[in-house]
Design a protein around this motif. Sequence first.
Motif, PDB file in Angstrom:
ATOM      1  N   ARG A  12      -3.421  -8.854  -0.416  1.00  0.00           N
ATOM      2  CA  ARG A  12      -2.990  -8.623   0.952  1.00  0.00           C
ATOM      3  C   ARG A  12      -2.160  -9.825   1.384  1.00  0.00           C
ATOM      4  O   ARG A  12      -2.605 -10.968   1.261  1.00  0.00           O
ATOM      5  CB  ARG A  12      -4.197  -8.469   1.881  1.00  0.00           C
ATOM      6  CG  ARG A  12      -3.804  -8.140   3.307  1.00  0.00           C
ATOM      7  CD  ARG A  12      -4.992  -7.913   4.209  1.00  0.00           C
ATOM      8  NE  ARG A  12      -5.605  -9.175   4.611  1.00  0.00           N
ATOM      9  CZ  ARG A  12      -6.507  -9.289   5.588  1.00  0.00           C
ATOM     10  NH1 ARG A  12      -6.933  -8.201   6.214  1.00  0.00           N
ATOM     11  NH2 ARG A  12      -7.002 -10.461   5.894  1.00  0.00           N
ATOM     12  N   GLY A  16      -2.360  -5.381   6.797  1.00  0.00           N
ATOM     13  CA  GLY A  16      -1.497  -4.211   6.752  1.00  0.00           C
ATOM     14  C   GLY A  16      -0.371  -4.288   5.741  1.00  0.00           C
ATOM     15  O   GLY A  16       0.345  -3.306   5.534  1.00  0.00           O
ATOM     16  N   ALA A  17      -0.191  -5.429   5.085  1.00  0.00           N
ATOM     17  CA  ALA A  17       0.865  -5.587   4.075  1.00  0.00           C
ATOM     18  C   ALA A  17       0.242  -5.977   2.745  1.00  0.00           C
ATOM     19  O   ALA A  17      -0.538  -6.938   2.677  1.00  0.00           O
ATOM     20  CB  ALA A  17       1.883  -6.633   4.508  1.00  0.00           C
ATOM     21  N   ARG A 106      -4.442   0.909  -0.415  1.00  0.00           N
ATOM     22  CA  ARG A 106      -5.609   1.057   0.467  1.00  0.00           C
ATOM     23  C   ARG A 106      -6.862   0.446  -0.138  1.00  0.00           C
ATOM     24  O   ARG A 106      -7.778   0.050   0.583  1.00  0.00           O
ATOM     25  CB  ARG A 106      -5.840   2.527   0.815  1.00  0.00           C
ATOM     26  CG  ARG A 106      -5.000   3.017   1.983  1.00  0.00           C
ATOM     27  CD  ARG A 106      -5.455   4.382   2.481  1.00  0.00           C
ATOM     28  NE  ARG A 106      -5.233   5.403   1.482  1.00  0.00           N
ATOM     29  CZ  ARG A 106      -4.123   6.124   1.380  1.00  0.00           C
ATOM     30  NH1 ARG A 106      -3.124   5.923   2.237  1.00  0.00           N
ATOM     31  NH2 ARG A 106      -3.987   7.043   0.443  1.00  0.00           N
ATOM     32  N   VAL A 112      -3.366  -0.606   5.711  1.00  0.00           N
ATOM     33  CA  VAL A 112      -2.020  -0.063   5.455  1.00  0.00           C
ATOM     34  C   VAL A 112      -1.868   1.337   6.023  1.00  0.00           C
ATOM     35  O   VAL A 112      -0.752   1.799   6.274  1.00  0.00           O
ATOM     36  CB  VAL A 112      -1.669  -0.066   3.945  1.00  0.00           C
ATOM     37  CG1 VAL A 112      -1.618  -1.474   3.395  1.00  0.00           C
ATOM     38  CG2 VAL A 112      -2.623   0.807   3.150  1.00  0.00           C
ATOM     39  N   ALA A 145       3.297   3.815   6.943  1.00  0.00           N
ATOM     40  CA  ALA A 145       3.743   2.660   6.158  1.00  0.00           C
ATOM     41  C   ALA A 145       5.098   2.862   5.484  1.00  0.00           C
ATOM     42  O   ALA A 145       5.523   3.991   5.194  1.00  0.00           O
ATOM     43  CB  ALA A 145       2.690   2.337   5.099  1.00  0.00           C
ATOM     44  N   PHE A 174       3.924  -2.037   3.683  1.00  0.00           N
ATOM     45  CA  PHE A 174       3.536  -2.617   4.972  1.00  0.00           C
ATOM     46  C   PHE A 174       3.407  -1.490   6.000  1.00  0.00           C
ATOM     47  O   PHE A 174       4.306  -0.710   6.232  1.00  0.00           O
ATOM     48  CB  PHE A 174       4.475  -3.731   5.440  1.00  0.00           C
ATOM     49  CG  PHE A 174       5.952  -3.436   5.416  1.00  0.00           C
ATOM     50  CD1 PHE A 174       6.617  -3.098   6.580  1.00  0.00           C
ATOM     51  CD2 PHE A 174       6.668  -3.543   4.245  1.00  0.00           C
ATOM     52  CE1 PHE A 174       7.986  -2.853   6.563  1.00  0.00           C
ATOM     53  CE2 PHE A 174       8.035  -3.308   4.212  1.00  0.00           C
ATOM     54  CZ  PHE A 174       8.697  -2.954   5.385  1.00  0.00           C
ATOM     55  N   ARG A 179       3.441  -2.770  10.356  1.00  0.00           N
ATOM     56  CA  ARG A 179       4.536  -1.804  10.245  1.00  0.00           C
ATOM     57  C   ARG A 179       5.825  -2.277  10.922  1.00  0.00           C
ATOM     58  O   ARG A 179       6.922  -2.014  10.429  1.00  0.00           O
ATOM     59  CB  ARG A 179       4.084  -0.460  10.833  1.00  0.00           C
ATOM     60  CG  ARG A 179       5.155   0.630  10.828  1.00  0.00           C
ATOM     61  CD  ARG A 179       5.642   0.933   9.419  1.00  0.00           C
ATOM     62  NE  ARG A 179       6.642   1.993   9.410  1.00  0.00           N
ATOM     63  CZ  ARG A 179       7.917   1.823   9.679  1.00  0.00           C
ATOM     64  NH1 ARG A 179       8.381   0.620  10.004  1.00  0.00           N
ATOM     65  NH2 ARG A 179       8.759   2.850   9.629  1.00  0.00           N
TER      66      ARG A 179
END
Length: 210
Positions: A12, A16-17, A106, A112, A145, A174, A179
Motif C-alpha cells: 500500500r 487506497g493506492a 483488495r 481501493v 478506482a 488508486f 481516487r
Amino acid sequence: MLFTAVPRPPARIIPGAVHLPAFLDEEEQHALVGQARQLAREAAGTPVAMRRPKVGNGQMDAWLLSLGWFWATNPYRMLREVDGHPVPAVPGNFQGIADRVMERAREIDPLVGPTPRIQTALVNFYPPGKGMGLHVDADEKSGNAVVSLSFGQDTVFRIEGRDTLLMSGDAVVFGGPARRARHGVLGARSGTSDLLEGRLNITMRQMEER
C-alpha cells in the motif's frame, strides 16, 4: 559472486493506492504492447489518432491514444466522437485484466474499493526521459478506482508526495480515499528495459456512476 534480485513485495502506497510489482509476466507484457501498437496503427490518420495533446499554451511530452472516450483539452472534456469519427472501443480483454488487478489489490488494501467497469482507457507512450506532471483524474463521474499498467522503461510514480519505482509489468491501483489524489510520473529511464525504448502505460477507468 551470486547476485539476487531486490525483493519488491506488493504494498500500500497511501490509503487506497496499491503497487503490485511484476503483476504481468513477460508473455502478457509482449502481447499487450503488441495490442497497443495495433490500436495505434488502426487509428492513425484519423481525428482520434495517438497524439501529443496541447495543454494551455504548451504541449504534453507523452503521446496519448484514447479508447472508449476521447480525452480532449483546451478545454478539458470527454467525447464519444471527434469530427464525426467514433473513438476506438476499449478492447474486451481490458476488463478481465482490471478484474484480476483489483482482486489482488483488495487483498493488500480493501480501501481501493470496487472493481471499475472499464469504459475508457488511455494508452500513453513516454519517450525516454519524459514523464507527466502532477495532476488529478477528475473528468470521470465515477469514483471507482483507476487501474494502471506499466511497460518498458522504469519510472517513478509520485502520489501525494510518496514515490514508488515502477518497472515493466507492474500494476498500480488508486481508488477510495486516493481516487482524486495528485499524482504523476518522472522521466522514463533509458537503458532499463529490453521490451521497448521508452515507457508505455495503460490506464483503465469507469466513466459513469452506474
